[in-house]
Design an enzyme around this catalytic site. Structure first.
Site, PDB file in Angstrom:
ATOM      1  N   GLU A  81      -6.208  -9.571   5.628  1.00  0.00           N
ATOM      2  CA  GLU A  81      -5.043  -8.858   6.090  1.00  0.00           C
ATOM      3  C   GLU A  81      -4.605  -9.220   7.636  1.00  0.00           C
ATOM      4  O   GLU A  81      -5.497  -9.464   8.423  1.00  0.00           O
ATOM      5  CB  GLU A  81      -4.963  -7.282   6.090  1.00  0.00           C
ATOM      6  N   ASP A  95      -8.490  -3.956   7.421  1.00  0.00           N
ATOM      7  CA  ASP A  95      -8.802  -2.742   8.272  1.00  0.00           C
ATOM      8  C   ASP A  95      -9.331  -1.483   7.470  1.00  0.00           C
ATOM      9  O   ASP A  95      -8.783  -1.250   6.349  1.00  0.00           O
ATOM     10  CB  ASP A  95      -7.441  -2.447   9.016  1.00  0.00           C
ATOM     11  N   ASP A 109      -8.495   1.443   7.853  1.00  0.00           N
ATOM     12  CA  ASP A 109      -7.336   2.523   8.034  1.00  0.00           C
ATOM     13  C   ASP A 109      -6.551   2.749   6.839  1.00  0.00           C
ATOM     14  O   ASP A 109      -6.686   2.006   5.744  1.00  0.00           O
ATOM     15  CB  ASP A 109      -6.853   2.490   9.572  1.00  0.00           C
ATOM     16  N   ASP A 146      -3.422   1.920   6.447  1.00  0.00           N
ATOM     17  CA  ASP A 146      -2.611   0.850   6.153  1.00  0.00           C
ATOM     18  C   ASP A 146      -3.665  -0.225   5.471  1.00  0.00           C
ATOM     19  O   ASP A 146      -3.126  -0.915   4.443  1.00  0.00           O
ATOM     20  CB  ASP A 146      -1.975   0.000   7.355  1.00  0.00           C
TER      21      ASP A 146
END
Ligand code: 0RA
Length: 648
Positions: free
Chosen positions: A431, A509, A511, A513
């Protein structure tokens, strides 16, 4: 027979040898000794109870996960016979439970499942259980026999009276044989729900005694479908918007083959067809699915022609155009099914094609004549599908031709590895450009490639197909991976022969998102590159959540429990607030060296392999999460909220 006694001894030995063979090579009988094999034991017993239902003698089956992960399966069928088996000179119950392939059914007029892994018999379950207890309610009495490793530890005992009939099997899978002995509620509930749709009117229940609410009541669910497949397709389409009034429903019977089909049309761009033979999912299709497709092609082509709908078309309609946005379940009951294909998931009986084709064709023809409005809606969708398919083909060919023109050029963003042996090559789909940059510095360039993807990739669940091939990130994935969509006999297939990496690793990541992006990439891979998942090529990287340190000492942690343990260890009985905790929210917070040692180094990283355990549930989850309909999505998220990651 004068040598009865000798026979008894000989048969007894044969029985024990049979069970010993199962214990020696369990995978040959139940497929594997992992969690899949463990759950297979339940299906083996439940199948016998379902057979009683198909024979018209059983209305309810209760499955209980006991506190110790033993399983009880109780039915209200006729009960396994307990009388003396003339040839073997022992109770029929003992024969059923200890002789391989005795199967139980001495009559031949039921649909018996042969082939595949189902139908190996309840004696296999017995052989693989450290303890098993069979209880039979029959002839006003209750009988019981217990076994250890498949060997009877008593004769059949009469233990009480009963005014109902039925069988209860309670078994404890052998912990020395199975890699895990912990049952998963979801796996059992999904299949029991499916069985309720496939056997309308049969009540199935699942109780989990390991889990009780605050009042001490166990978790319990009941599955009963009065509508059968008619309800099944509506359940499958819960996250989609249907375009016709109600599903089209077919029942038929010819030459002892029973056919039941339900089909519904929705706004989506994909077909969604599931098929079953004697309640077993045939993932590779077979003659029943061919018969279904044949009927759809024939009847819709004729109807469209007769009504002049196809007059102005500049190109031909292909079979798959009739199936865009079609959700269908095909269930046949075949007396002696033959299964073929790699995983024995394909029906081979050739006579079934014509039978299904005729049943479906007759009903569909009548339906179109009776419901001209819905017929027009479907035909419009078919024409749109054909148009879109041409646009998609053009878009696809553009990508593929451009590739050939530029000498099979790889995407500029790809930082490739040097090895050309796909077996040892890995590609990280990363990403964002910045994390991609760090990752590029942290790779082993010989066999690790990096493809950075820009932020949120296209949600393929909502996009028309040609848009997908025009999307930069998706184009890059096709070209970097070296796979292509090709058309063969009017059907699209993914050619994976030139796959350049045998590990495709999604790295995002840790998290909310990041999880969203993982889901978007997985949606794309599931819908357009499923063979990669089926062949075990797809993984999700797991970057650590914390770095706990004190002075020069440090440790990476992947969950709360690990973090707490590390804090305690570093504090060493002293003050825990001197100990430093760094929460990693993004890959970008790690330097190249940290990213390498925690997430990319094959010797120390944690990878999660992506597999499809239950294709129907997988499809539903992606539809719910990524599709159009909001209320089912909200319900789905609420129901599964306990699993959601809360990001602090
Ligand atoms: C053999 C013969 C009959 C039924 C069964 C076995 C039977 C097996 C299982 C396993 C679980 N539940 C079961 N229920 C029945 C036919 C019995 C008859 O003819 O009365």
């Amino acid at each position: 027979m004068s040598d009865n006694n000798n026979n008894y001894g000989a048969d007894n030995i044969t029985a024990l040898e049979g069970l010993e063979a199962v214990r020696k090579r369990p995978a040959m009988y139940i497929g594997s000794t992992d969690t899949k094999g463990l759950h297979h034991l339940v299906w083996e017993v439940v199948d016998n109870s379902i057979d009683e239902h198909l024979a018209g003698h059983c209305t309810q089956i209760d499955v209980i996960i006991n506190k110790d992960n033993s399983i009880s399966v109780k039915d209200d069928g006729r009960g396994i016979p307990v009388g003396l088996h003339a040839k073997l000179q022992k109770s029929a119950l003992e024969v059923v439970m200890t002789v391989l392939h005795a199967g139980g059914k001495f009559d031949k007029d039921t649909y018996k499942v042969s082939g595949g892994l189902h139908g190996v018999g309840v004696s296999c379950v017995n052989a693989l259980s450290s303890h098993l207890r069979a209880e039979v309610r029959r002839d006003g009495k209750v009988f019981m026999q217990e076994y250890s490793d498949g060997i009877p530890i008593s004769t059949v005992q009469e233990i009480g009276t009963s005014d109902v009939t039925g069988t209860t099997i309670i078994f404890t899978p052998d912990g020395d044989i199975f890699e895990t002995t912990v049952y998963k509620y979801e796996v059992l509930s999904n299949r029991l729900k499916e069985l309720s749709f496939l056997n309308k009117g049969l009540k199935l229940t699942l109780t989990d005694l390991r889990e009780t609410d605050k009042d001490g009541n166990p978790k319990k669910e009941e599955y009963l479908s009065e509508g059968g497949l008619l309800e099944f397709v509506q359940y499958l389409d819960e996250g989609r918007t249907n375009i016709i009034q109600k599903p089209i429903y077919v029942v038929g019977k010819e030459d002892n083959v029973e056919v039941e089909v339900a089909m519904h049309y929705n706004q989506s761009f994909k077909e969604n067809i599931y098929s079953f033979v004697n309640n077993i999912n045939t993932r590779e299709g077979g003659t029943h699915v061919s018969g279904f497709r044949r009927a759809i092609n024939r009847v819709f082509s004729q109807y469209g022609k007769d009504n002049g709908y196809f007059n102005k078309l500049k190109f031909a309609i292909a079979g798959e155009d009739f199936r865009e946005g079609l959700t269908a379940v095909i269930s046949v009951k075949v007396p002696e099914p033959q299964f073929k294909g790699q995983t024995k998931g394909e029906l081979g009986n050739s006579e079934v094609t014509g039978i299904v084709s005729r049943s479906v064709g007759d009903v569909l023809k009548y339906y179109l004549e009776e419901n001209p409005k819905d017929a027009k809606i479907i035909i419009d969708k078919v024409i749109l599908a054909a148009t879109a398919r041409h646009a998609a083909r053009k878009a696809r060919e553009m990508v593929q031709r451009k590739n050939i023109l530029t000498g099979g050029g790889l995407p500029g963003k790809l930082s490739d590895c040097s090895s050309r042996n796909p077996d040892e090559c890995e590609i990280f789909l990363v990403e964002g450009d910045s994390a991609g940059g760090t990752a590029k510095q942290g790779t082993n360039r010989e066999y690790q490639a990096i493809l950075p993807l820009r932020g949120k990739i296209l949600n393929v669940e909502k996009a028309m197909e040609h848009k997908i091939y025009e999307n930069e990130e998706i184009k890059n994935m096709f070209t970097a991976l070296g796979v292509q969509i090709e058309e063969k006999d009017g059907e699209r297939i993914l050619n994976v022969e030139k796959l350049r990496y045998h590990k495709v690793i999604i790295m995002c990541d840790a998290d909310v998102d990041g999880s969203h992006i993982v889901t978007l990439i997985l949606t794309f891979l599931f819908r357009y590159m499923q063979p990669l998942i089926d062949r075990g090529h797809v993984y999700v990287a797991a970057p650590p959540l914390y770095r706990v340190s004190k002075g020069k000492q440090f440790q990476y942690c992947w969950d709360e429990e690990e973090r707490q343990a590390a804090v305690t260890r570093f504090a060493n009985g002293g003050d825990e607030s001197k100990v430093k905790i760094q929460r990693y929210k993004g890959l970008g917070e790690m330097n190249a060296e940290q990213l390498w040692e925690t997430t990319m180094d094959p010797d120390s990283r944690l990878l999660r392999q992506v597999t499809i355990e239950d294709i129907i549930e997988t499809d539903r989850v992606f539809t719910m999460l990524m599709g159009d309909e909001v209320p089912p999505r909200r319900r789905f998220i609420e129901e599964n909220a306990t699993y959601a990651n809360v990001d602090i």
